[in-house]
Design a protein around this motif. Structure first.
Motif, mmCIF file in Angstrom:
data_model
loop_
_atom_site.group_PDB
_atom_site.id
_atom_site.type_symbol
_atom_site.label_atom_id
_atom_site.label_comp_id
_atom_site.label_asym_id
_atom_site.label_seq_id
_atom_site.Cartn_x
_atom_site.Cartn_y
_atom_site.Cartn_z
ATOM 1 N N VAL A 177 1.003 -0.990 0.337
ATOM 2 C CA VAL A 177 0.151 0.477 -0.365
ATOM 3 C C VAL A 177 0.906 1.509 0.206
ATOM 4 O O VAL A 177 0.928 2.150 -0.951
ATOM 5 C CB VAL A 177 -1.201 -0.532 1.163
ATOM 6 C CG1 VAL A 177 -1.689 1.174 1.463
ATOM 7 C CG2 VAL A 177 -1.545 -0.991 0.913
ATOM 8 N N SER A 178 1.573 1.369 0.868
ATOM 9 C CA SER A 178 2.841 2.265 0.673
ATOM 10 C C SER A 178 3.717 2.347 -0.673
ATOM 11 O O SER A 178 3.642 4.029 -1.157
ATOM 12 C CB SER A 178 3.622 2.353 2.213
ATOM 13 O OG SER A 178 4.684 1.004 1.435
ATOM 14 N N LEU A 179 4.021 1.478 -1.488
ATOM 15 C CA LEU A 179 4.146 2.395 -2.594
ATOM 16 C C LEU A 179 3.017 2.831 -4.217
ATOM 17 O O LEU A 179 3.625 2.395 -5.011
ATOM 18 C CB LEU A 179 4.284 0.460 -3.023
ATOM 19 C CG LEU A 179 6.030 -0.403 -2.402
ATOM 20 C CD1 LEU A 179 6.242 -1.768 -3.145
ATOM 21 C CD2 LEU A 179 7.438 1.182 -1.861
ATOM 22 N N MET A 180 1.865 2.133 -3.562
ATOM 23 C CA MET A 180 1.010 2.934 -4.621
ATOM 24 C C MET A 180 0.979 4.490 -5.278
ATOM 25 O O MET A 180 0.795 4.729 -4.433
ATOM 26 C CB MET A 180 -0.331 2.523 -4.255
ATOM 27 C CG MET A 180 -0.707 0.969 -4.030
ATOM 28 S SD MET A 180 -2.384 0.583 -3.359
ATOM 29 C CE MET A 180 -2.763 -1.335 -3.402
ATOM 30 N N PRO A 181 0.783 4.485 -6.153
ATOM 31 C CA PRO A 181 1.357 5.649 -6.670
ATOM 32 C C PRO A 181 -0.768 6.367 -6.527
ATOM 33 O O PRO A 181 -1.558 5.494 -6.342
ATOM 34 C CB PRO A 181 1.154 5.266 -8.118
ATOM 35 C CG PRO A 181 0.675 4.363 -9.213
ATOM 36 C CD PRO A 181 0.788 3.130 -7.649
ATOM 37 N N LYS A 182 -1.284 7.479 -6.853
ATOM 38 C CA LYS A 182 -2.149 8.424 -6.968
ATOM 39 C C LYS A 182 -2.968 7.551 -7.816
ATOM 40 O O LYS A 182 -3.447 6.796 -8.648
ATOM 41 C CB LYS A 182 -2.380 9.519 -6.864
ATOM 42 C CG LYS A 182 -1.610 10.706 -5.927
ATOM 43 C CD LYS A 182 -1.028 11.551 -6.225
ATOM 44 C CE LYS A 182 -0.365 12.775 -5.168
ATOM 45 N NZ LYS A 182 -1.712 13.781 -4.166
ATOM 46 N N TRP A 183 -4.195 7.424 -7.074
ATOM 47 C CA TRP A 183 -6.085 6.724 -7.402
ATOM 48 C C TRP A 183 -6.553 8.059 -7.896
ATOM 49 O O TRP A 183 -5.967 8.626 -7.272
ATOM 50 C CB TRP A 183 -6.555 6.302 -6.307
ATOM 51 C CG TRP A 183 -5.972 5.497 -5.899
ATOM 52 C CD1 TRP A 183 -4.870 4.604 -5.129
ATOM 53 C CD2 TRP A 183 -6.426 3.587 -5.547
ATOM 54 N NE1 TRP A 183 -4.244 2.999 -4.561
ATOM 55 C CE2 TRP A 183 -5.866 2.994 -4.988
ATOM 56 C CE3 TRP A 183 -7.714 3.322 -5.948
ATOM 57 C CZ2 TRP A 183 -6.549 1.708 -4.542
ATOM 58 C CZ3 TRP A 183 -8.412 2.097 -5.753
ATOM 59 C CH2 TRP A 183 -7.302 0.832 -5.366
ATOM 60 N N LYS A 184 -7.861 7.070 -8.540
ATOM 61 C CA LYS A 184 -8.455 8.344 -9.729
ATOM 62 C C LYS A 184 -9.557 8.588 -8.260
ATOM 63 O O LYS A 184 -9.982 7.377 -7.953
ATOM 64 C CB LYS A 184 -9.844 8.506 -10.763
ATOM 65 C CG LYS A 184 -10.242 9.391 -10.910
ATOM 66 C CD LYS A 184 -11.169 8.877 -12.504
ATOM 67 C CE LYS A 184 -11.908 9.483 -12.740
ATOM 68 N NZ LYS A 184 -12.695 8.716 -13.739
ATOM 69 N N PRO A 185 -9.552 9.642 -7.178
ATOM 70 C CA PRO A 185 -10.230 10.000 -6.262
ATOM 71 C C PRO A 185 -11.972 9.670 -6.664
ATOM 72 O O PRO A 185 -11.901 9.724 -7.872
ATOM 73 C CB PRO A 185 -10.134 11.027 -5.505
ATOM 74 C CG PRO A 185 -9.412 12.305 -6.616
ATOM 75 C CD PRO A 185 -8.693 10.686 -7.577
#
Length: 97
Positions: free
Chosen positions: A63-71
């Protein structure tokens, strides 16, 4: 609903590519809940279903590596939304005995 860049197939591929399977002794799944905030950040990760503390730690590392999501959007405004997904572990070397 929030969306990982590229959708669910891309999320599963991201997890597969970044996961360290050497911590798993057998096929196991950890269920993770995150909050995708108004800016698209994956925040507040929580293990909803645990199988092993080492695997929980590895799932939270992903989870700490994840890129930004489309909110998520509602009535034209971005919203914080909880999102749940599995992290599947398979042993690095299958035992053939």
């Amino acid at each position: 609903m929030p969306e990982f860049p590229g959708g669910m197939p891309a999320l599963m591929e991201f997890i597969r590519k970044n996961l360290r399977h050497d911590k798993a002794e057998k096929n196991e799944r950890v269920i993770i809940q995150i909050v995708v905030d108004k800016k698209g950040n994956a925040t507040n990760p929580v293990v909803l279903r645990s199988t092993n503390p080492a695997l929980d730690e590895e799932a939270l590392r992903i989870v700490s590596l994840m890129p930004k999501w489309k909110p998520s959007r509602q009535a034209g405004n971005n919203r914080n939304v909880k999102f749940v997904f599995p992290v599947a572990f398979k042993p690095s070397v299958q035992n053939t005995n």
